[in-house]
Design a protein around this motif. Structure first.
Motif, PDB file in Angstrom:
ATOM      1  N   LEU A   8       0.717  -1.107  -0.086  1.00 47.30           N
ATOM      2  CA  LEU A   8      -0.058   0.240   0.005  1.00 47.30           C
ATOM      3  C   LEU A   8       0.874   1.317  -0.095  1.00 47.30           C
ATOM      4  O   LEU A   8       1.783   1.175   0.582  1.00 47.30           O
ATOM      5  CB  LEU A   8      -0.921   0.055   1.177  1.00 47.30           C
ATOM      6  N   THR A   9       0.244   2.250  -0.616  1.00 41.19           N
ATOM      7  CA  THR A   9       1.168   3.732  -0.552  1.00 41.19           C
ATOM      8  C   THR A   9       1.448   4.199   0.773  1.00 41.19           C
ATOM      9  O   THR A   9       2.568   4.865   1.007  1.00 41.19           O
ATOM     10  CB  THR A   9       0.581   4.690  -1.581  1.00 41.19           C
ATOM     11  N   SER A  10       0.797   3.485   1.933  1.00 40.67           N
ATOM     12  CA  SER A  10       0.853   4.168   3.272  1.00 40.67           C
ATOM     13  C   SER A  10       2.145   3.628   3.623  1.00 40.67           C
ATOM     14  O   SER A  10       2.636   3.987   4.694  1.00 40.67           O
ATOM     15  CB  SER A  10      -0.315   3.593   4.170  1.00 40.67           C
ATOM     16  N   SER A  11       2.607   2.510   2.952  1.00 42.70           N
ATOM     17  CA  SER A  11       4.281   2.059   3.376  1.00 42.70           C
ATOM     18  C   SER A  11       5.349   3.131   3.114  1.00 42.70           C
ATOM     19  O   SER A  11       6.476   3.223   3.570  1.00 42.70           O
ATOM     20  CB  SER A  11       4.583   1.062   2.702  1.00 42.70           C
ATOM     21  N   ILE A  12       4.890   4.040   2.331  1.00 38.72           N
ATOM     22  CA  ILE A  12       5.870   5.217   2.096  1.00 38.72           C
ATOM     23  C   ILE A  12       5.676   6.417   3.068  1.00 38.72           C
ATOM     24  O   ILE A  12       4.818   6.911   3.065  1.00 38.72           O
ATOM     25  CB  ILE A  12       5.910   5.964   0.767  1.00 38.72           C
ATOM     26  N   LEU A  13       6.461   6.263   3.956  1.00 38.48           N
ATOM     27  CA  LEU A  13       6.454   7.045   5.279  1.00 38.48           C
ATOM     28  C   LEU A  13       6.859   8.725   4.987  1.00 38.48           C
ATOM     29  O   LEU A  13       7.925   8.782   4.491  1.00 38.48           O
ATOM     30  CB  LEU A  13       7.415   6.510   6.547  1.00 38.48           C
ATOM     31  N   VAL A  14       6.095   9.688   5.618  1.00 43.79           N
ATOM     32  CA  VAL A  14       6.281  10.761   5.449  1.00 43.79           C
ATOM     33  C   VAL A  14       7.630  11.166   6.345  1.00 43.79           C
ATOM     34  O   VAL A  14       7.679  10.779   7.346  1.00 43.79           O
ATOM     35  CB  VAL A  14       5.222  11.762   5.650  1.00 43.79           C
ATOM     36  N   GLY A  15       8.186  12.099   5.617  1.00 43.06           N
ATOM     37  CA  GLY A  15       9.343  12.653   6.617  1.00 43.06           C
ATOM     38  C   GLY A  15      10.576  11.629   6.588  1.00 43.06           C
ATOM     39  O   GLY A  15      11.784  11.856   7.189  1.00 43.06           O
ATOM     40  N   TYR A  16      10.644  10.529   5.772  1.00 43.04           N
ATOM     41  CA  TYR A  16      11.526   9.471   5.668  1.00 43.04           C
ATOM     42  C   TYR A  16      11.892   9.324   4.181  1.00 43.04           C
ATOM     43  O   TYR A  16      11.479   9.419   3.240  1.00 43.04           O
ATOM     44  CB  TYR A  16      11.229   8.034   6.371  1.00 43.04           C
ATOM     45  N   GLU A  17      13.614   9.040   4.225  1.00 44.41           N
ATOM     46  CA  GLU A  17      14.071   8.861   2.948  1.00 44.41           C
ATOM     47  C   GLU A  17      14.558   7.559   2.455  1.00 44.41           C
ATOM     48  O   GLU A  17      15.575   7.451   2.086  1.00 44.41           O
ATOM     49  CB  GLU A  17      15.251   9.836   2.697  1.00 44.41           C
ATOM     50  N   ASN A  18      13.952   6.876   2.667  1.00 41.81           N
ATOM     51  CA  ASN A  18      14.218   5.268   2.257  1.00 41.81           C
ATOM     52  C   ASN A  18      13.199   4.756   1.015  1.00 41.81           C
ATOM     53  O   ASN A  18      13.476   3.684   0.746  1.00 41.81           O
ATOM     54  CB  ASN A  18      13.795   4.370   3.490  1.00 41.81           C
ATOM     55  N   THR A  19      12.752   5.696   0.398  1.00 42.61           N
ATOM     56  CA  THR A  19      12.037   5.477  -0.653  1.00 42.61           C
ATOM     57  C   THR A  19      12.779   6.150  -1.983  1.00 42.61           C
ATOM     58  O   THR A  19      12.896   7.228  -2.009  1.00 42.61           O
ATOM     59  CB  THR A  19      10.540   5.605  -0.813  1.00 42.61           C
ATOM     60  N   SER A  20      12.838   5.484  -2.789  1.00 46.46           N
ATOM     61  CA  SER A  20      13.398   5.972  -4.282  1.00 46.46           C
ATOM     62  C   SER A  20      12.267   5.961  -5.330  1.00 46.46           C
ATOM     63  O   SER A  20      11.519   4.975  -5.381  1.00 46.46           O
ATOM     64  CB  SER A  20      14.575   5.298  -4.886  1.00 46.46           C
ATOM     65  N   PHE A  21      11.888   7.008  -5.877  1.00 50.08           N
ATOM     66  CA  PHE A  21      10.849   7.183  -6.854  1.00 50.08           C
ATOM     67  C   PHE A  21      11.255   6.950  -8.340  1.00 50.08           C
ATOM     68  O   PHE A  21      12.321   7.553  -8.706  1.00 50.08           O
ATOM     69  CB  PHE A  21      10.036   8.473  -6.761  1.00 50.08           C
ATOM     70  N   ILE A  22      10.335   6.214  -9.228  1.00 45.64           N
ATOM     71  CA  ILE A  22      10.989   5.989 -10.616  1.00 45.64           C
ATOM     72  C   ILE A  22      10.007   6.860 -11.342  1.00 45.64           C
ATOM     73  O   ILE A  22       8.680   6.614 -11.294  1.00 45.64           O
ATOM     74  CB  ILE A  22      10.637   4.479 -10.927  1.00 45.64           C
ATOM     75  N   VAL A  23      10.529   7.796 -12.232  1.00 45.24           N
ATOM     76  CA  VAL A  23       9.533   8.442 -12.723  1.00 45.24           C
ATOM     77  C   VAL A  23       9.775   8.476 -14.385  1.00 45.24           C
ATOM     78  O   VAL A  23      10.903   8.256 -15.029  1.00 45.24           O
ATOM     79  CB  VAL A  23      10.100  10.153 -12.640  1.00 45.24           C
TER      80      VAL A  23
END
Length: 415
Positions: A8-23
Motif C-alpha cells: 500500500l502507498t501508506s508504506s511510504i512514510l512521510v518524513g523519511y528518505e528510504n524510498t526511491s521514486f521511478i519517474v
C-alpha cells in the motif's frame, strides 16, 4: 530489500528518505522502498488554540537562538527573539513549504500565535509551514525521544513520581511508534497531532522529571507476539475496564486489551465472591449494584472521576443531540440507525441521515458489555427513534454540556 512485493502507498512514510521514486514521462510510476525504517523522528501536526482546528490563519514565531527561515525564495537568517509572521498569501509560500530551523543545538522555536496551558509553547526540532485547503498547516519534526519529553507532563502530573513517569514514557513511546509506522496523518505530512486525538504534546512544557523518565527508558516499548502494542491509556476507570472491540468495533480487537475487574484483592475478604458479583456487568441490576457500591476498593476508587453524578433535563439532552447528531452520523453512518418500522422480532432500524429526533421522550440502555459500558442506546424522540452504538457516539450525544457535574469529593464541574 532484494525482493519485490506489492504494498500500500501508506508504506511510504512521510518524513523519511528510504524510498526511491521511478519517474516516466513526468509521472511517478513506481516507488522502491530500499531499506527498513529506523524510527528516529516523528512529525507532529500542531493545532490552533484549544486544539480547535488544524488550519492556522497565520503563524507568528521566534526562537531562543538565531534561526533560519528557508523556502524556495532562499534562506533568511533572524536573530534570537526576532519575530517572524507568516500568512497564507506570503510570497515565501510560493513553493511547497517554509522550514524554520534554529542554528544552535538545543535551541527552541516558540510559536507566539498559539496559547497552551504553559503559555506560548516552545518546540524542539524544526517547523514546517505549508498552505492547506483551510489555511496554514504547521508541522513540528523532531526526534521521537525528545517528542516524549513534552508528552509526559501533558498527559500525567510529574508529581506522580519517577516510576509512574517511566511507565508513562514506555506507553507513550509505544503509542507514538505505532502511529508513526501507520503513517496516520500522511495527508498532512505528519504522523500524529498534538491533541488528545493522539497524545497531548507540549500543552505543559518538558521538565527535568519528564526528560529523565524518557532517558531512563530509552527506546523501550511494550511488545506482544513480536509486535509493538497499541498502548492506549486513560486517566481514571470506574473500576472495570473493557475490551478494545467494545469501544472501537470488531476490527479493533486486541488480545492484550481485555476488560477486567480492577479490584484491590488485599481489601476484600472473599475475592471469589466479589468476582461472582461484579465480573460480568452486562445486565442493569449487576451494573447498578457495582456503580453504587461505596465499599468496594479498586485501583482508581480514590480518584475524583471514579464516581460522578449529573442530572440532565430532556431539553438539554435535545440541545446536545441536535448539536452533535449530524456530525456523528456522517462519521459513523453504520453506528447511528433510525427506526423505520416493526417486525415480529422487534423494531427495524436503518442507516439514514438524521439531524434531530425532535423532543426527547425516552432514553433507554439497550445493551451493555460485561464491563458495564453502554454499547447500544435507544433515544426516543417526538419525530423519530434512533439506536446509537459504541462508546464515543453515546458519550457525544449524552454529554452534560449545559449541566453541573458533581465529582466524588462533592466538587462541581461545569461544561
Amino acid at each position: 530489500y532484494g525482493t519485490l512485493s506489492m504494498e500500500l502507498t501508506s508504506s511510504i512514510l512521510v518524513g523519511y528518505e528510504n524510498t526511491s521514486f521511478i519517474v516516466s514521462q513526468g509521472q511517478i510510476s513506481a516507488a522502491l522502498i530500499t531499506e527498513s525504517i529506523k524510527a528516529e523522528n516523528i512529525r507532529v501536526l500542531i493545532q490552533t488554540n484549544d486544539y480547535s482546528d488544524i488550519y492556522h490563519n497565520k503563524v507568528e514565531l521566534t526562537a531562543t537562538a538565531d534561526f533560519a527561515v528557508m523556502s524556495d525564495e532562499g534562506n533568511q537568517i533572524y536573530k534570537a527573539g526576532e519575530v517572524v509572521t507568516i500568512k497564507a498569501d506570503d510570497k515565501l509560500l510560493a513553493g511547497e513549504r517554509i522550514t524554520v530551523k534554529p542554528l544552535t543545538d538545543n535551541a527552541k522555536i516558540q510559536i507566539l500565535s498559539i496559547e497552551r496551558k504553559s503559555g506560548n509553547p516552545k518546540y524542539r526540532g524544526i517547523m514546517e509551514i505549508s498552505r492547506g485547503d483551510g489555511g496554514l498547516l504547521l508541522v513540528n519534526e523532531l526526534p521521537l525521544e525528545e517528542y516524549l519529553y513534552a508528552v509526559i507532563p501533558s498527559e500525567m502530573p510529574t508529581s506522580y513520581g519517577a516510576e509512574a513517569l517511566k511507565t508513562q514514557a514506555v506507553c507513550a513511546r509505544s503509542y507514538a511508534y505505532k502511529h508513526l509506522m501507520a503513517n496516520s496523518l500522511s495527508q498532512y505530512g505528519a504522523h500524529v497531532n498534538d491533541s488528545s486525538s493522539f497524545q497531548v504534546y507540549n500543552n505543559l512544557a518538558e521538565n527535568e522529571e519528564s526528560i529523565l523518565a524518557v532517558k531512563d527508558t530509552y527506546g523501550k516499548v511494550i511488545m506482544h507476539d513480536g509486535e509493538v502494542i497499541n498502548a492506549y491509556y486513560f486517566s481514571t476507570s470506574c473500576g472495570h475496564t473493557t475490551n478494545s472491540a467494545s469501544v472501537w468495533g470488531a476490527g479493533i480487537d486486541f488480545p492484550y486489551l481485555e476488560g477486567k475487574l480492577l479490584v484491590d484483592e488485599s481489601s476484600v475478604v472473599s475475592i471469589s465472591e466479589i468476582y461472582n458479583l461484579y465480573e460480568d456487568l452486562s445486565d442493569e441490576e449487576s451494573f447498578r449494584s457495582f456503580i453504587n457500591d461505596e465499599s468496594l476498593v479498586t485501583y482508581d476508587s480514590g480518584f475524583n472521576w471514579y464516581r460522578w453524578k449529573t442530572t440532565i433535563s430532556a431539553d438539554n439532552i435535545k440541545k446536545v443531540v441536535d448539536a452533535n447528531l449530524s456530525a456523528r452520523y456522517k462519521a459513523n453512518p453504520d453506528l447511528i440507525l433510525t427506526m423505520t418500522g416493526q417486525e415480529n422480532d422487534g423494531a427495524v432500524y436503518e442507516s439514514l441521515p438524521v439531524e434531530t429526533i425532535g423532543e426527547i421522550l425516552d432514553v433507554k440502555v439497550a445493551a451493555r458489555d460485561k464491563s458495564g459500558i453502554v454499547t447500544e442506546l435507544i433515544l426516543v424522540g417526538s419525530k423519530r427513534t434512533i439506536k446509537v452504538m459504541k462508546e464515543y457516539n453515546i458519550r457525544a450525544l449524552l454529554a452534560p454540556s449545559y449541566d453541573i457535574l458533581t465529582r466524588l469529593d462533592g466538587s462541581e464541574v461545569a461544561n
